[in-house]
Design an enzyme around this catalytic site. Structure first.
Site, PDB file in Angstrom:
ATOM      1  N   GLY A 280      -4.808 -13.888  66.280  1.00  0.00           N
ATOM      2  CA  GLY A 280      -4.319 -14.707  65.169  1.00  0.00           C
ATOM      3  C   GLY A 280      -3.167 -13.979  64.501  1.00  0.00           C
ATOM      4  O   GLY A 280      -2.489 -13.175  65.132  1.00  0.00           O
TER       5      GLY A 280
ATOM      6  N   LEU B  58      -6.500  -4.113  75.022  1.00  0.00           N
ATOM      7  CA  LEU B  58      -7.453  -4.604  76.017  1.00  0.00           C
ATOM      8  C   LEU B  58      -8.824  -4.710  75.376  1.00  0.00           C
ATOM      9  O   LEU B  58      -9.834  -4.483  76.030  1.00  0.00           O
ATOM     10  CB  LEU B  58      -7.496  -3.651  77.221  1.00  0.00           C
ATOM     11  CG  LEU B  58      -6.342  -3.761  78.208  1.00  0.00           C
ATOM     12  CD1 LEU B  58      -6.529  -2.795  79.375  1.00  0.00           C
ATOM     13  CD2 LEU B  58      -6.197  -5.195  78.752  1.00  0.00           C
TER      14      LEU B  58
ATOM     15  N   GLY C  63     -12.115 -10.088  72.240  1.00  0.00           N
ATOM     16  CA  GLY C  63     -12.500 -10.561  70.916  1.00  0.00           C
ATOM     17  C   GLY C  63     -12.439 -12.075  70.818  1.00  0.00           C
ATOM     18  O   GLY C  63     -12.478 -12.778  71.843  1.00  0.00           O
TER      19      GLY C  63
ATOM     20  N   CYS D 202       2.239 -13.596  63.665  1.00  0.00           N
ATOM     21  CA  CYS D 202       3.262 -13.325  64.679  1.00  0.00           C
ATOM     22  C   CYS D 202       2.948 -13.894  66.062  1.00  0.00           C
ATOM     23  O   CYS D 202       3.698 -14.727  66.558  1.00  0.00           O
ATOM     24  CB  CYS D 202       3.486 -11.827  64.777  1.00  0.00           C
ATOM     25  SG  CYS D 202       3.895 -11.102  63.191  1.00  0.00           S
TER      26      CYS D 202
HETATM   27  C1  UGA Z   1       1.882  -7.960  66.082  1.00  0.00           C
HETATM   28  C2  UGA Z   1       2.421  -6.852  67.000  1.00  0.00           C
HETATM   29  O1  UGA Z   1       1.351  -5.984  67.395  1.00  0.00           O
HETATM   30  C3  UGA Z   1       3.512  -6.043  66.294  1.00  0.00           C
HETATM   31  O2  UGA Z   1       4.068  -5.098  67.204  1.00  0.00           O
HETATM   32  C4  UGA Z   1       4.606  -7.008  65.831  1.00  0.00           C
HETATM   33  O3  UGA Z   1       5.628  -6.310  65.112  1.00  0.00           O
HETATM   34  C5  UGA Z   1       3.995  -8.057  64.917  1.00  0.00           C
HETATM   35  O4  UGA Z   1       2.971  -8.780  65.621  1.00  0.00           O
HETATM   36  C6  UGA Z   1       5.129  -8.979  64.506  1.00  0.00           C
HETATM   37  O5  UGA Z   1       5.703  -9.638  65.374  1.00  0.00           O
HETATM   38  O6  UGA Z   1       5.524  -8.949  63.330  1.00  0.00           O
HETATM   39  P1  UGA Z   1       0.137  -8.024  64.032  1.00  0.00           P
HETATM   40  O7  UGA Z   1       0.280  -9.510  64.097  1.00  0.00           O
HETATM   41  O8  UGA Z   1       0.214  -7.342  62.725  1.00  0.00           O
HETATM   42  O9  UGA Z   1       1.251  -7.327  64.957  1.00  0.00           O
HETATM   43  O10 UGA Z   1      -1.304  -7.680  64.638  1.00  0.00           O
HETATM   44  P2  UGA Z   1      -1.912  -7.007  65.941  1.00  0.00           P
HETATM   45  O11 UGA Z   1      -2.516  -5.722  65.592  1.00  0.00           O
HETATM   46  O12 UGA Z   1      -0.964  -6.998  67.066  1.00  0.00           O
HETATM   47  O13 UGA Z   1      -3.095  -8.033  66.262  1.00  0.00           O
HETATM   48  C7  UGA Z   1      -2.820  -9.405  66.554  1.00  0.00           C
HETATM   49  C8  UGA Z   1      -4.074 -10.121  66.944  1.00  0.00           C
HETATM   50  O14 UGA Z   1      -4.536  -9.690  68.217  1.00  0.00           O
HETATM   51  C9  UGA Z   1      -5.247  -9.925  65.988  1.00  0.00           C
HETATM   52  O15 UGA Z   1      -5.883 -11.154  65.794  1.00  0.00           O
HETATM   53  C10 UGA Z   1      -6.139  -8.937  66.717  1.00  0.00           C
HETATM   54  O16 UGA Z   1      -7.481  -9.031  66.359  1.00  0.00           O
HETATM   55  C11 UGA Z   1      -5.909  -9.356  68.154  1.00  0.00           C
HETATM   56  N1  UGA Z   1      -6.174  -8.276  69.142  1.00  0.00           N
HETATM   57  C12 UGA Z   1      -5.392  -7.189  69.192  1.00  0.00           C
HETATM   58  C13 UGA Z   1      -7.245  -8.401  70.015  1.00  0.00           C
HETATM   59  O17 UGA Z   1      -7.999  -9.394  70.005  1.00  0.00           O
HETATM   60  N2  UGA Z   1      -7.458  -7.411  70.937  1.00  0.00           N
HETATM   61  C14 UGA Z   1      -6.682  -6.316  71.011  1.00  0.00           C
HETATM   62  O18 UGA Z   1      -6.942  -5.465  71.895  1.00  0.00           O
HETATM   63  C15 UGA Z   1      -5.630  -6.192  70.117  1.00  0.00           C
END
Ligand code: UGA
Length: 436
Positions: A260, A253, A256, A263
């Site tokens: 990206g 939550l 941002g 995944c």
């Molecule tokens: C994501 C999932 O979190 C993993 O559980 C999954 O295994 C993975 O994809 C996959 O399918 O392989 P990941 O892409 O490494 O993992 O990154 P995240 O930490 O989930 O962040 C994804 C994006 O969301 C980033 O751009 C991040 O900045 C953004 N985000 C995340 C936000 O803008 N706000 C948040 O509160 C959380």
């Protein structure tokens, strides 16, 4: 237990190294001879905290090896994991399964009796059925099983996520497959990681549903942030205020610049495609994808606004701090920084940038951006400083030094890292996300 891990990308390499660390004998196979040669020389193809040390100690312990020879590596393997890429197919957003099926075809003639083929790649519903069909067609007559075991690790926190998962999902349609997978994950029983057994199709869908739900959560709070700006509320408070409700939960939550990475963008599109194929629309996910696409460009316009609007911005300079889609990775795939930089360049703004790990991959993707060796070089002469990725190195900026080096006073914090009062006290015109 011997495990063959086909594909030494993010998921394959991290999972392979972690399984070896649990005591299994693991061989990671990849078609790319250069990658395998580098891995054999102890060099990692990706930046992931702790991975190099984990690989090194397990190679030294004789539990982990790397090979380009798939057929030879299958000998004695009880579990063969398919962890190859499933990129978006150009044109229609469907997951490109050609690598997965090519591996199945190659495995078929050499599959030993009682082996389990496990898809760890993110694959649409029904892929396991097709893998099984390919294996049977290639002449496999003895007992085998095809199991779905989606991976939920995050880049930048991959080893911790793999070793201490919230859950392990195993989609197996027969007891034999379940039994082998219990053995594979036995070392995690100690950590009391819940093992959830489902049908193969359910497991395949769980992976997409999880990523789509997380993407939805992010875009929900991002839209609330936009509303906060209009009504004079603070999204940090709104996020905390709803997240403390256990039914909602506080994670994902954080408002941002949009999501990206390798995944969420790809998997949400693939889910839409599956929904379309089965004539079962997922309108919420459709809206999430659209909102995320337009949000990234809107972030560029936010910077232009802080530079005084479209007419004033032309010829000015913006410094981007952080380029990767999130910290602790060098991954640039679908990073919001790409759209932000392009929007600025299109408006005639000169763009400089610094990223602790991402610049090698970013430079060819952003040829018009001036890559700088450190953050203070990047902000030199800048009219606006934009915090794009929340690397630790940007969490305690020396604002006095920035004020001396930069030309202008605009500071745009796209990750809400800073307390507005602190940055304003340092003399900057501070803009953030969802905070009036
Ligand atoms: C994501 C999932 O979190 C993993 O559980 C999954 O295994 C993975 O994809 C996959 O399918 O392989 P990941 O892409 O490494 O993992 O990154 P995240 O930490 O989930 O962040 C994804 C994006 O969301 C980033 O751009 C991040 O900045 C953004 N985000 C995340 C936000 O803008 N706000 C948040 O509160 C959380």
């Amino acid at each position: 237990m011997k495990i063959a891990m086909v594909g030494a990308g993010y998921v394959g390499l991290v999972s392979g190294a972690c399984f070896a660390d649990f005591g299994h004998e693991v061989v990671c196979i990849d078609k790319d001879p250069e990658k395998i040669a580098r891995l054999n020389a102890g060099k990692m193809p990706i930046f992931e905290p702790g991975l190099e040390e984990l690989v090194e100690s397990n190679v030294r312990g004789g539990r982990l090896s790397f090979s380009t020879d798939l057929t030879a590596s299958l000998a004695g393997a009880c579990a063969i994991f398919i962890a190859v890429g499933t990129p978006s197919r150009r044109g229609d957003g469907h997951a490109d399964l050609s690598f997965v099926y090519a591996v199945a075809q190659e495995i078929g003639p050499h599959l030993e009796a009682n082996a389990v083929v496990v898809t760890k790649s993110t694959v649409p519903v029904g892929t396991g059925d097709e893998v099984e069909r390919i294996l049977r067609e290639s002449g496999v007559q003895h007992r085998f099983a095809v199991v779905s075991n989606p991976e939920f690790l995050r880049e930048g926190a991959a080893i911790g996520d793999f070793k201490r998962p919230d859950r392990i999902v195993i989609g197996a349609d027969d007891e034999f497959g379940r039994q082998i997978m219990r053995e594979v994950y036995r070392p995690l029983f100690l950590n009391q990681a819940p093992l959830l057994f489902t049908s193969r199709r359910s497991a395949e869908l769980i992976k997409y549903a999880a990523n789509a739900f997380l993407a939805t959560k992010i875009m929900f709070i991002n839209e609330m942030a936009d509303l906060c700006e209009k009504v004079g509320a603070d999204v940090q408070d709104v996020s905390r205020g709803i997240g403390l409700d256990n039914r909602i939960g506080s994670k994902f939550l954080h408002a941002g610049p949009g999501y990206g990475g390798s995944c969420f963008p790809k998997d949400t599109l693939a889910l839409l495609k599956t929904a379309e194929d089965y004539d079962s629309p997922t309108r919420i996910v459709e809206a999430v994808v659209k909102a995320n696409d337009s949000r990234k460009r809107a972030m560029g316009r936010k910077v232009i606004e802080a530079l005084g609007g479209i007419d004033e911005a032309r010829g000015k300079r913006a410094a981007l701090l952080g380029l990767t889609f999130k910290p602790n990775t060098d991954d640039m795939r679908d990073s919001p920084s790409l759209a932000i930089a392009q929007t600025l360049i299109d408006a005639g703004v000169e763009v400089t940038a610094y990223d602790p790990e991402g610049m090698d991959l970013a430079a060819p993707m952003l040829p018009e951006v001036g890559m700088k060796p450190d953050l203070y070089a990047a902000v030199e002469g800048a009219d606006a400083v934009v915090l794009v990725t929340e690397w630790d190195a940007f969490r305690a900026l020396d604002f006095r030094r920035i004020a001396q080096t930069a030309r202008g006073k605009a500071f745009i914090d796209l990750r809400n890292v800073y307390d507005p009062a602190v940055v304003r006290a340092a003399g900057f015109d501070y803009t953030s996300i969802g905070r009036a």
